[in-house]
Design a protein around this motif. Structure first.
Motif, short mmCIF file in Angstrom:
data_model
loop_
_atom_site.label_atom_id
_atom_site.label_comp_id
_atom_site.label_asym_id
_atom_site.label_seq_id
_atom_site.Cartn_x
_atom_site.Cartn_y
_atom_site.Cartn_z
N PRO A 626 8.16 33.27 126.08
CA PRO A 626 8.40 33.91 127.39
C PRO A 626 7.89 33.06 128.55
CG PRO A 626 6.73 35.09 126.15
CD PRO A 626 7.36 34.13 125.21
N ILE A 627 8.69 33.03 129.61
CA ILE A 627 8.29 32.28 130.81
C ILE A 627 7.09 32.93 131.48
CG2 ILE A 627 9.10 31.47 133.07
CD1 ILE A 627 11.91 31.59 131.98
N LYS A 628 7.08 34.26 131.49
CA LYS A 628 6.02 34.99 132.18
C LYS A 628 5.76 36.29 131.43
CE LYS A 628 5.94 34.46 136.51
NZ LYS A 628 6.24 34.49 137.94
N LYS A 629 4.49 36.65 131.42
CA LYS A 629 4.07 37.91 130.82
C LYS A 629 3.35 38.73 131.89
CE LYS A 629 1.10 39.85 127.23
NZ LYS A 629 0.11 39.56 126.17
N LEU A 630 3.87 39.92 132.17
CA LEU A 630 3.30 40.80 133.18
C LEU A 630 2.39 41.82 132.49
CD1 LEU A 630 6.49 41.45 135.35
CD2 LEU A 630 4.81 39.63 135.57
N GLU A 631 1.12 41.80 132.88
CA GLU A 631 0.13 42.71 132.29
C GLU A 631 0.07 43.98 133.14
OE1 GLU A 631 -3.48 40.59 132.11
OE2 GLU A 631 -2.70 39.00 130.81
N THR A 632 0.61 45.06 132.60
CA THR A 632 0.69 46.30 133.37
C THR A 632 -0.61 47.09 133.33
OG1 THR A 632 1.55 47.47 131.44
CG2 THR A 632 3.15 46.44 132.92
N GLY A 633 -1.31 47.07 132.22
CA GLY A 633 -2.50 47.88 132.08
C GLY A 633 -2.21 49.36 131.93
N LEU A 634 -0.97 49.70 131.61
CA LEU A 634 -0.56 51.11 131.46
C LEU A 634 -0.66 51.54 130.00
CD1 LEU A 634 2.60 50.99 133.75
CD2 LEU A 634 0.31 51.75 134.37
N ARG A 635 -0.71 52.86 129.82
CA ARG A 635 -0.81 53.39 128.47
C ARG A 635 0.51 53.22 127.73
NH1 ARG A 635 -2.00 59.50 128.54
NH2 ARG A 635 0.23 59.52 129.03
N GLU A 636 1.63 53.56 128.37
CA GLU A 636 2.94 53.41 127.75
C GLU A 636 4.00 53.33 128.85
OE1 GLU A 636 5.91 55.63 124.55
OE2 GLU A 636 3.87 56.36 124.88
N ILE A 637 4.84 52.29 128.79
CA ILE A 637 5.89 52.08 129.79
C ILE A 637 7.08 52.97 129.44
CG2 ILE A 637 7.49 50.39 130.75
CD1 ILE A 637 5.38 48.26 130.23
N SER A 638 7.66 53.60 130.48
CA SER A 638 8.81 54.48 130.26
C SER A 638 10.09 53.94 130.87
CB SER A 638 8.52 55.86 130.85
OG SER A 638 8.30 55.77 132.25
N SER A 639 10.01 53.18 131.98
CA SER A 639 11.23 52.70 132.65
C SER A 639 10.87 51.48 133.48
CB SER A 639 11.82 53.79 133.55
OG SER A 639 10.85 54.24 134.48
N MET A 640 11.94 50.83 134.00
CA MET A 640 11.76 49.60 134.74
C MET A 640 12.97 49.38 135.64
SD MET A 640 11.09 45.80 133.12
CE MET A 640 12.53 45.97 132.07
N ALA A 641 12.73 48.79 136.83
CA ALA A 641 13.83 48.47 137.76
C ALA A 641 13.45 47.21 138.50
CB ALA A 641 14.08 49.61 138.74
N ILE A 642 14.46 46.37 138.83
CA ILE A 642 14.25 45.10 139.51
C ILE A 642 14.85 45.16 140.90
CG2 ILE A 642 16.36 44.00 138.62
CD1 ILE A 642 14.66 41.41 138.35
N HIS A 643 14.17 44.49 141.84
CA HIS A 643 14.64 44.44 143.23
C HIS A 643 15.92 43.61 143.32
CE1 HIS A 643 14.51 43.37 147.56
NE2 HIS A 643 13.93 44.54 147.68
N PRO A 644 16.82 43.92 144.24
CA PRO A 644 18.04 43.10 144.36
C PRO A 644 17.77 41.64 144.64
CG PRO A 644 18.29 45.16 145.57
CD PRO A 644 16.88 45.11 145.12
N GLY A 645 16.60 41.32 145.25
CA GLY A 645 16.26 39.92 145.47
C GLY A 645 15.83 39.20 144.22
N GLY A 646 15.38 39.94 143.21
CA GLY A 646 15.02 39.34 141.93
C GLY A 646 13.58 38.91 141.79
N ASP A 647 12.76 39.05 142.84
CA ASP A 647 11.38 38.57 142.78
C ASP A 647 10.37 39.70 142.58
OD1 ASP A 647 12.26 36.02 143.18
OD2 ASP A 647 12.05 36.11 145.36
N ASN A 648 10.80 40.94 142.71
CA ASN A 648 9.87 42.07 142.61
C ASN A 648 10.38 43.05 141.57
OD1 ASN A 648 7.84 41.87 145.13
ND2 ASN A 648 9.87 41.14 145.74
N LEU A 649 9.43 43.71 140.92
CA LEU A 649 9.74 44.59 139.80
C LEU A 649 8.84 45.82 139.88
CD1 LEU A 649 11.46 44.34 137.05
CD2 LEU A 649 9.27 43.84 136.00
N ILE A 650 9.41 46.99 139.58
CA ILE A 650 8.60 48.20 139.49
C ILE A 650 8.70 48.74 138.08
CG2 ILE A 650 8.67 48.88 141.91
CD1 ILE A 650 10.99 50.73 141.30
N VAL A 651 7.56 49.24 137.59
CA VAL A 651 7.46 49.72 136.21
C VAL A 651 6.86 51.12 136.27
CG1 VAL A 651 6.45 49.35 133.94
CG2 VAL A 651 7.16 47.39 135.32
#
Length: 762
Positions: A626-651
């Protein structure tokens, strides 16, 4: 006598050097034509040699004068070039006289011997005069302070400040010193060729003028370049002068401290000390004793001035008991004694409100009984003194409003969805998934009752219904406007449906695309996971997987489709290519159970996979780690969406937290939002407006303003805007299961577990 002999030897050496210099000058005259410059230079050298005190210093003889400032071959005629112009008129006459003088100096040995004898005879007489002359020379200073003051008076001001000005500074009267006009390089070169004294000239940048070196200054420079003393009169090897006389001294001088063994105690001081000791013992000498402070204090005084206050800065004195008044008197006035009615009213009161002491009247002090609560009050007072902490706490006077972040007003961030405009009813089970088409005219929904419906957005009319045998987990509309097809995930099947909404030409292309002919051979790894079949019931394609499909996502170009099987572990993510009817297994090794996947909106080959704990970004073209690994620190991820610009992500997570990641900034979340008290079911970004939303099992949807700036030095602006309510909490307590934004308008669709779809507008 020894001193006179040494001085005579020095004089003989001086005369010999003179002979050598004169003979060399005569030889040069015979070889070269008679030039007045050489004759004059030789004459000046001879005068310098005669005037010098030490005969051994032959720095200015004929041999040493040959050379330049940077070499030892410095011609003596160069030094005399400054006198060329003045000697042109008198070259003939003076030259002959100088030659005669030279011939006169080069006489017989007898004449020189006479001169030496005369010098020896006059040496003793003129020793005093020479000594006085040496003192005068020593007192003279070559400091720059004795020279003429500079014309420019700007001091330490850098000359670069005057670069663009017409003047270079100010003179002593305060007038501007104008800059001289710079000549052309060719003109300056011709002027230097015509000027014989040009080699002596140095440009003074401080005063903007050319300075011509004198003969003495050039000689000083030459000596310094050789590493010698600037002045010829300086003797670096002067004889050592011993200031002490060692002949008659028995012991040499020493600056060491005296040793203690040489100390002799005083006999009379010892007697004086004994006398004082005897007087002290007899009491004749008495010392003043320090005054003892009286150990008294005010019984009813304030302890604020006690020593404890000075010792402990945070000490607070305990409060004093209330002093007894008229009520506590044994014979108070009648007005302080309560009546029987008042005593009866006291008994009806609560114990907290009842007075602690009821005054009574006695005739004398002997008849006063003991106080009933004396021990109790003393014990309570002691507990209050040593158990109650009295420490002055440091309080920071900060306005709570100043701690709030300065956010823009919600009125300035309009438009955003804030009220329910339309409801879409028709499903009998919980609506699990929503997907609007790229034009924004239609929206597809999937429900737990096994039905898939297409609605018209503006009217709420149900256009088409498909009924399946299993509950629908996910629906996804193709992002291309020319291919209005729908991907539906239920159980182990992924069905590609034709919505029949396009033109006739588009329908022909879709029918050709959904018709399975000769299928290409799949890899062994892919064949064990999926199989392609023709769906005869609805006229589409059915892709059978080895595990239940939980999530589907289209590539922005509309040809690739990713499917996620949560229970598939390392084989849980596959990519289907619709144009060639082929399935590819990811050439990467996953760690953890996959939850959802996303294609990057701009970068080709960039693929984002979210597991239950982390988010990893892969480049499918390089097939590496993997190019990059994002450490969320969350108990369990349920969903994900990416910004139209491609540089920002919400989890979104199942603990009610939502993390915003700036993938160019860090692998840790830029901001974590804790808004929902229950699990977040889905998150979504708007395609064109700076909006994002989250929905939860608490039957609410939160709308946020999230603006991403093009300036990388400025952080994204995140402002909470609205809480959307309206869905009823079902018996299963699942709340809102999905939310999607309208592709063109600032509208939000929410799918509830109460089988209702709501449209929120501004």
């Amino acid at each position: 006598m020894t001193k006179k002999k040494s001085e005579a030897a020095n004089k003989d050496q001086t005369i010999e050097t003179k002979k050598k210099s004169v003979s060399s000058a005569l030889k040069s005259q015979k070889e070269k034509p008679v030039v007045a410059k050489q004759v004059k230079s030789l004459k000046e050298e001879e005068d310098l040699l005669l005037d010098s005190d030490s005969g051994a210093d032959s720095d200015y003889d004929g041999d040493s004068l040959s050379g330049s400032l940077n070499s030892d071959d410095f011609d003596s005629d160069i030094f005399d070039s400054e006198d060329d112009a003045s000697d042109k008129d008198t070259e003939g006459g003076d030259g002959e006289e100088s030659e005669d003088e030279l011939h006169g100096h080069v006489g017989s040995d007898d004449d020189e011997g006479k001169q030496v004898d005369s010098e020896d005879g006059e040496e003793e007489d003129g020793s005093d005069d020479e000594g006085s002359e040496e003192r005068e020379v020593a007192e003279e200073s070559d400091s720059s302070e004795d020279e003429v003051a500079p014309r420019n008076t700007v001091g330490d001001v850098p000359l670069e400040w005057y670069r663009d000005e017409k003047h270079i500074g100010y003179d002593i009267t305060g007038k501007k010193i104008t800059k001289k006009e710079k000549q052309d390089k060719l003109d300056s070169f011709l002027a230097t060729m015509d000027d014989s004294k040009n080699w002596r000239k140095i440009y003074d940048e401080y005063n903007d003028e050319e300075v011509e070196l004198t003969k003495e200054e050039s000689k000083l420079i030459r000596r310094m370049l050789k590493g010698e003393a600037p002045h010829a009169d300086f003797d670096p090897y002067a004889p050592y002068v011993d200031w002490f006389k060692w002949d008659d001294a028995i012991h040499p001088l020493s600056s060491a401290p005296e040793p203690k063994r040489r100390f002799i105690p005083s006999k009379w001081e010892a007697k004086k000390v004994v006398k004082y000791v005897r007087a002290i013992r007899k009491g004749l000498i008495k010392f003043d004793k320090p005054e003892e402070e009286p150990n008294v204090y005010l019984l009813w005084g304030d302890d604020s001035t006690s020593d404890q206050k000075s010792k402990h800065l945070t000490y607070i004195p305990p409060p004093k008991l209330k002093l007894p008044g008229h009520e506590e008197s044994y014979n108070p006035s009648l007005e302080y004694i309560p009546t029987e009615e008042e005593i009866a009213a006291y008994e009806l009161m609560f114990e907290e409100d009842r007075p602690k002491f009821i005054p009574k009247r006695f005739t004398s002090l002997r008849s006063i009984p003991a106080y009933e609560n004396a021990l109790k009050e003393l014990f309570a007072r002691c507990l209050d003194l040593y158990l109650c902490p009295r420490v002055r706490k440091k309080r920071i006077n900060i306005d709570p409003e100043s701690l709030k972040p300065k956010l823009p007003s919600r009125k300035d961030l309009r438009p955003y969805p804030n009220s329910c405009y339309l409801e879409y009813k028709g499903h009998t089970g919980a609506v699990t998934s929503l997907s609007p088409d790229c034009s924004g005219q239609w929206i597809a929904s999937g429900s737990a009752d096994g039905s898939v419906r297409i609605w018209e957005v503006e009217t709420g009319r149900c256009l088409k219904v498909w009924q399946f045998k299993e509950p629908v987990k996910c629906v996804a509309w193709n992002p291309l406007p020319d291919f209005p097809i729908l991907a539906v995930a239920m159980g182990q099947d992924l069905v590609i449906l034709n919505t029949e909404l396009g033109t006739d030409e588009e329908q022909q292309k879709i029918e050709e695309l959904l018709r399975l002919g000769s299928l290409p051979e799949l890899d062994e790894s892919a064949a064990a996971i999926v199989s392609w079949h023709q769906d005869e019931t609805f006229g589409g394609i059915k892709i059978r997987h080895f595990k239940n499909v939980s999530f589907v996502d289209w590539h922005p170009r509309g040809d690739y489709l990713s499917a996620v099987m949560s229970a598939g572990e390392t084989r849980g993510v596959v990519i289907h290519q619709l144009s060639v009817h082929k399935t590819q297994r990811l050439p990467i090794k996953m760690r953890g159970l996959p939850v959802c996947t996303l294609f990057h909106p701009h970068h080709r080959g960039m693929f984002i996979i979210a597991t239950k704990k982390n988010v990893r970004v892969f480049n499918l073209q390089k097939k590496e780690l993997p190019i990059k690994k994002l450490e969320t620190g969350l108990r369990e991820i349920s969903s994900m969406a990416i910004h139209p610009g491609g540089d920002n992500l919400i989890v979104g997570s199942k603990e009610g937290k939502m993390c915003w990641f700036d993938m160019d900034l860090s692998s840790k979340p830029y901001k974590t939002l804790k808004n929902h008290p229950k699990d977040i079911t889905n998150v979504a970004f708007h395609r064109s407006y700076p909006l994002f939303a989250s929905c939860s099992e608490d039957s609410t949807a939160y709308v946020f303003h999230g603006k991403v700036y093009s300036d990388l030095n400025e952080n994204p602006l995140i402002v909470p805007l609205e809480i959307l309510r309206g869905h009823s909490t079902s018996s299963s307590n699942r709340g809102v299961l999905d939310c999607k934004f309208h592709p063109r308008q600032p509208w939000l669709f929410t799918a509830g577990a109460d089988s209702v779809i709501k449209l929120y507008c501004h």
